[in-house]
Design a protein around this motif. Structure first.
Motif, PDB file in Angstrom:
ATOM      1  N   ASP A  98      59.030  86.533  79.291  1.00 24.59           N
ATOM      2  CA  ASP A  98      60.052  87.427  78.846  1.00 24.59           C
ATOM      3  C   ASP A  98      59.497  87.978  77.329  1.00 24.59           C
ATOM      4  O   ASP A  98      59.271  87.218  76.519  1.00 24.59           O
ATOM      5  CB  ASP A  98      61.418  86.629  78.484  1.00 24.59           C
ATOM      6  N   VAL A  99      59.749  89.335  77.284  1.00 24.02           N
ATOM      7  CA  VAL A  99      59.299  90.183  76.154  1.00 24.02           C
ATOM      8  C   VAL A  99      60.403  90.770  75.415  1.00 24.02           C
ATOM      9  O   VAL A  99      61.125  91.271  76.164  1.00 24.02           O
ATOM     10  CB  VAL A  99      58.245  90.979  76.354  1.00 24.02           C
ATOM     11  N   ALA A 100      60.583  90.678  74.216  1.00 24.51           N
ATOM     12  CA  ALA A 100      61.585  91.608  73.352  1.00 24.51           C
ATOM     13  C   ALA A 100      60.972  92.211  72.002  1.00 24.51           C
ATOM     14  O   ALA A 100      59.927  91.494  71.466  1.00 24.51           O
ATOM     15  CB  ALA A 100      62.525  90.572  72.816  1.00 24.51           C
ATOM     16  N   ILE A 101      61.317  93.263  71.679  1.00 25.49           N
ATOM     17  CA  ILE A 101      60.853  94.022  70.457  1.00 25.49           C
ATOM     18  C   ILE A 101      62.091  94.291  69.713  1.00 25.49           C
ATOM     19  O   ILE A 101      62.935  95.103  70.130  1.00 25.49           O
ATOM     20  CB  ILE A 101      59.898  95.216  71.006  1.00 25.49           C
ATOM     21  N   ASP A 102      62.222  94.117  68.185  1.00 29.24           N
ATOM     22  CA  ASP A 102      62.934  94.701  67.384  1.00 29.24           C
ATOM     23  C   ASP A 102      62.309  95.504  66.171  1.00 29.24           C
ATOM     24  O   ASP A 102      60.920  95.768  66.558  1.00 29.24           O
ATOM     25  CB  ASP A 102      63.839  93.589  66.773  1.00 29.24           C
ATOM     26  N   THR A 103      62.865  95.760  65.410  1.00 27.30           N
ATOM     27  CA  THR A 103      62.165  96.505  64.332  1.00 27.30           C
ATOM     28  C   THR A 103      61.015  95.863  63.593  1.00 27.30           C
ATOM     29  O   THR A 103      60.117  96.680  63.123  1.00 27.30           O
ATOM     30  CB  THR A 103      63.204  97.077  63.317  1.00 27.30           C
ATOM     31  N   SER A 104      60.879  94.700  63.515  1.00 26.77           N
ATOM     32  CA  SER A 104      59.685  93.903  62.999  1.00 26.77           C
ATOM     33  C   SER A 104      59.077  92.928  63.530  1.00 26.77           C
ATOM     34  O   SER A 104      57.978  92.632  63.136  1.00 26.77           O
ATOM     35  CB  SER A 104      60.466  93.061  61.614  1.00 26.77           C
ATOM     36  N   TYR A 105      59.504  92.478  64.740  1.00 27.42           N
ATOM     37  CA  TYR A 105      58.825  91.521  65.219  1.00 27.42           C
ATOM     38  C   TYR A 105      58.380  92.097  66.865  1.00 27.42           C
ATOM     39  O   TYR A 105      59.437  92.633  67.695  1.00 27.42           O
ATOM     40  CB  TYR A 105      59.381  90.095  65.593  1.00 27.42           C
ATOM     41  N   LEU A 106      57.560  91.282  67.737  1.00 29.61           N
ATOM     42  CA  LEU A 106      57.314  91.191  69.058  1.00 29.61           C
ATOM     43  C   LEU A 106      57.621  89.891  69.452  1.00 29.61           C
ATOM     44  O   LEU A 106      56.673  88.862  68.743  1.00 29.61           O
ATOM     45  CB  LEU A 106      56.184  91.685  69.517  1.00 29.61           C
ATOM     46  N   VAL A 107      58.265  89.665  70.295  1.00 31.70           N
ATOM     47  CA  VAL A 107      58.775  88.099  70.704  1.00 31.70           C
ATOM     48  C   VAL A 107      58.397  87.883  72.188  1.00 31.70           C
ATOM     49  O   VAL A 107      58.569  88.589  73.067  1.00 31.70           O
ATOM     50  CB  VAL A 107      60.082  87.554  70.403  1.00 31.70           C
ATOM     51  N   MET A 108      57.628  86.907  72.644  1.00 31.39           N
ATOM     52  CA  MET A 108      57.256  86.410  74.140  1.00 31.39           C
ATOM     53  C   MET A 108      57.636  85.151  74.133  1.00 31.39           C
ATOM     54  O   MET A 108      57.243  84.199  73.325  1.00 31.39           O
ATOM     55  CB  MET A 108      55.743  86.657  74.472  1.00 31.39           C
ATOM     56  N   ARG A 109      58.328  85.091  75.414  1.00 31.03           N
ATOM     57  CA  ARG A 109      58.787  83.370  75.750  1.00 31.03           C
ATOM     58  C   ARG A 109      58.471  83.063  76.838  1.00 31.03           C
ATOM     59  O   ARG A 109      58.716  83.839  78.069  1.00 31.03           O
ATOM     60  CB  ARG A 109      60.213  83.039  75.280  1.00 31.03           C
ATOM     61  N   ASP A 110      57.809  81.844  77.313  1.00 30.73           N
ATOM     62  CA  ASP A 110      57.984  81.442  78.795  1.00 30.73           C
ATOM     63  C   ASP A 110      58.994  80.028  78.547  1.00 30.73           C
ATOM     64  O   ASP A 110      59.898  79.876  78.178  1.00 30.73           O
ATOM     65  CB  ASP A 110      56.472  80.940  79.006  1.00 30.73           C
ATOM     66  N   ASN A 111      58.497  79.232  79.786  1.00 28.64           N
ATOM     67  CA  ASN A 111      59.572  78.056  79.920  1.00 28.64           C
ATOM     68  C   ASN A 111      59.747  77.099  78.812  1.00 28.64           C
ATOM     69  O   ASN A 111      60.812  76.494  78.653  1.00 28.64           O
ATOM     70  CB  ASN A 111      59.118  77.429  81.112  1.00 28.64           C
ATOM     71  N   THR A 112      58.610  76.949  78.131  1.00 29.35           N
ATOM     72  CA  THR A 112      58.446  75.959  76.830  1.00 29.35           C
ATOM     73  C   THR A 112      58.389  76.363  75.497  1.00 29.35           C
ATOM     74  O   THR A 112      58.750  75.760  74.673  1.00 29.35           O
ATOM     75  CB  THR A 112      57.631  74.738  77.308  1.00 29.35           C
ATOM     76  N   THR A 113      57.893  77.776  75.457  1.00 30.87           N
ATOM     77  CA  THR A 113      57.312  77.886  74.084  1.00 30.87           C
ATOM     78  C   THR A 113      57.681  79.465  73.787  1.00 30.87           C
ATOM     79  O   THR A 113      57.897  80.295  74.717  1.00 30.87           O
ATOM     80  CB  THR A 113      55.826  78.119  73.940  1.00 30.87           C
ATOM     81  N   VAL A 114      57.852  79.833  72.420  1.00 34.60           N
ATOM     82  CA  VAL A 114      58.128  81.010  71.963  1.00 34.60           C
ATOM     83  C   VAL A 114      57.245  81.368  71.144  1.00 34.60           C
ATOM     84  O   VAL A 114      56.759  80.846  70.240  1.00 34.60           O
ATOM     85  CB  VAL A 114      59.591  81.170  71.472  1.00 34.60           C
ATOM     86  N   TYR A 115      56.668  82.858  71.348  1.00 31.70           N
ATOM     87  CA  TYR A 115      55.600  83.190  70.509  1.00 31.70           C
ATOM     88  C   TYR A 115      56.061  84.500  69.811  1.00 31.70           C
ATOM     89  O   TYR A 115      56.967  85.171  70.446  1.00 31.70           O
ATOM     90  CB  TYR A 115      54.197  83.726  71.327  1.00 31.70           C
ATOM     91  N   PHE A 116      55.822  84.686  68.595  1.00 33.60           N
ATOM     92  CA  PHE A 116      56.191  85.843  67.980  1.00 33.60           C
ATOM     93  C   PHE A 116      55.143  86.331  67.022  1.00 33.60           C
ATOM     94  O   PHE A 116      54.380  85.655  66.451  1.00 33.60           O
ATOM     95  CB  PHE A 116      57.469  85.599  67.033  1.00 33.60           C
ATOM     96  N   GLY A 117      55.266  87.800  66.631  1.00 35.67           N
ATOM     97  CA  GLY A 117      54.389  88.417  65.960  1.00 35.67           C
ATOM     98  C   GLY A 117      54.799  89.558  65.205  1.00 35.67           C
ATOM     99  O   GLY A 117      55.607  90.076  65.620  1.00 35.67           O
ATOM    100  N   ARG A 118      54.625  89.337  63.985  1.00 41.49           N
ATOM    101  CA  ARG A 118      55.008  90.586  62.812  1.00 41.49           C
ATOM    102  C   ARG A 118      54.278  91.925  63.305  1.00 41.49           C
ATOM    103  O   ARG A 118      53.075  92.100  63.936  1.00 41.49           O
ATOM    104  CB  ARG A 118      54.689  90.438  61.418  1.00 41.49           C
ATOM    105  N   LEU A 119      55.056  93.158  63.605  1.00 41.41           N
ATOM    106  CA  LEU A 119      54.658  94.314  63.814  1.00 41.41           C
ATOM    107  C   LEU A 119      54.023  94.939  62.759  1.00 41.41           C
ATOM    108  O   LEU A 119      54.366  94.745  61.416  1.00 41.41           O
ATOM    109  CB  LEU A 119      55.605  95.363  64.451  1.00 41.41           C
ATOM    110  N   LEU A 120      52.956  96.019  62.954  1.00 35.66           N
ATOM    111  CA  LEU A 120      52.443  96.803  61.786  1.00 35.66           C
ATOM    112  C   LEU A 120      53.138  97.896  61.634  1.00 35.66           C
ATOM    113  O   LEU A 120      53.874  98.446  62.346  1.00 35.66           O
ATOM    114  CB  LEU A 120      50.837  97.144  62.480  1.00 35.66           C
TER     115      LEU A 120
END
Length: 353
Positions: A98-120
């Motif tokens: 699952d992927v989501a993007i807001d004004t500052s972050y890109l977020v990815m999540r699977d069944n157990t973990t959430v990954y996020f990173g700040r946008l340039l």
């Protein structure tokens, strides 16, 4: 550090294989952090689908996925660090993310973990005018299997020393050849039949050659073109001063009411400009087609003259003296000083003392 709250409606599902293909753009990005946007991968919408782009201003990687966004206007474009995105995707083991993007972050999540990173921050270079996809009816490019080309490029980019890897595309007869060479190895693969497909598409078009109406008459057009086809780049009369270091010649400045002005160039620059008018080996200034082509001229040109009831004049071979008179109006039998006739001296009688 507080993160933005994301609702479930902001997430969209994406196969992990799609993300892996998208992160291949990291092979085409810059390493120099002085231009941060070119060290990143650009996520955006093309034709309602999620697309990935990476470029170093010399090469472009673009991948348009099959992931459809229901409301493209609400999609937030993202410029994300290629190192972060590829690193996170390599860690994910699930088949879908699952992927989501807001004004500052890109977020990815699977069944157990959430990954996020700040946008340039910044604006990604606009390259749509380079890679815009045309309709199939308008496309003139050679088409090969995307899967085959993708696998070929993957094999070629796997060579060690990828920064020194050079990939070229060659078209020869019926075959499209992709060739890759680096310091450690070489790969050459072919796509047979692609060139034939392109020719078939081109032959199916009813081409219409547009000939613009001349400003005055066809005679003026032929006279204008003849200056370039039957004369040198510059006549001797325009050369005023010459030395080993420089050449001065006259030219007409049309920006200044056509005034004739002198121009002085370094000798090597003058030679360089002159050589631009010399055709490479194998090229011709004039090519004849149709009834004027070499294989048809004698037979079909005579037929055209007969059908148009034109008198076929016998070809008369002129002497050099007659040809110069016809072209320049100068009579070589006359002395340019006194205007008298030239006389042939058979022998010189020795002076008697």
């Amino acid at each position: 550090m507080a993160l933005a709250k994301l609702s479930s409606s902001m997430f969209f599902s994406m196969p992990i294989e799609t993300l892996k293909k998208g992160t291949l753009a990291s092979r085409f990005t810059l390493i120099d952090e002085n231009t941060p946007t070119l060290t990143a991968i650009y996520l955006h919408i093309e034709g309602g689908k999620v697309a990935f782009i990476g470029t170093d201003q010399h090469r472009i990687y673009r991948y348009i996925s099959d992931v459809v966004i229901d409301d493209p206007e609400k999609f937030q474009d993202a410029i994300i660090s290629d190192i972060y995105l590829k690193g996170a995707v390599d860690l994910i083991k699930s088949q879908k993310v699952d992927v989501a993007i807001d004004t500052s972050y890109l977020v990815m999540r699977d069944n157990t973990t959430v990954y996020f990173g700040r946008l340039l921050e910044g604006i990604y270079p606009k390259i749509s005018h380079i890679v815009d996809k045309k309709d199939d009816d308008e496309a003139m490019g050679i088409q090969v299997s995307r899967g085959e080309m993708f696998d070929t490029l993957n094999r070629m980019l796997s060579l060690n020393g990828v920064e020194n890897n050079r990939i070229t595309l060659e078209i020869d007869s019926e075959v499209v050849t992709v060739h890759s060479q680096s310091l450690t190895g070489e790969i050459c693969e072919v796509f047979p039949g692609a060139f034939s497909a392109l020719l078939g598409k081109l032959y199916a078009i009813d081409w219409v050659v547009y000939c613009k109406k001349p400003f005055k008459s066809p005679f003026h057009v032929v006279k204008y073109l003849s200056r370039y086809t039957h004369k040198t780049a510059i006549s001797n009369s325009r050369l005023t001063v010459m030395s080993k270091e420089a050449v001065t010649f006259q030219y007409r400045d049309y920006k200044d009411n056509g005034k004739v002005k002198p121009m002085t160039l370094d000798a090597m620059e003058f030679i360089r400009r002159f050589m631009q008018h010399v055709l490479p080996s194998g090229f011709q200034r004039i090519r004849y087609y149709g009834f004027l082509s070499n294989c048809n001229r004698k037979t079909k040109l005579t037929t055209c003259l007969r059908l148009t009831q034109r008198v076929v004049k016998p070809k008369v071979k002129l002497t050099a003296k007659e040809l110069i008179w016809k072209l320049t109006g100068k009579d070589l039998s006359k002395c340019p000083s006194c205007g008298g006739n030239w006389h042939q001296i058979l022998s010189i009688v020795p002076q008697i003392e």
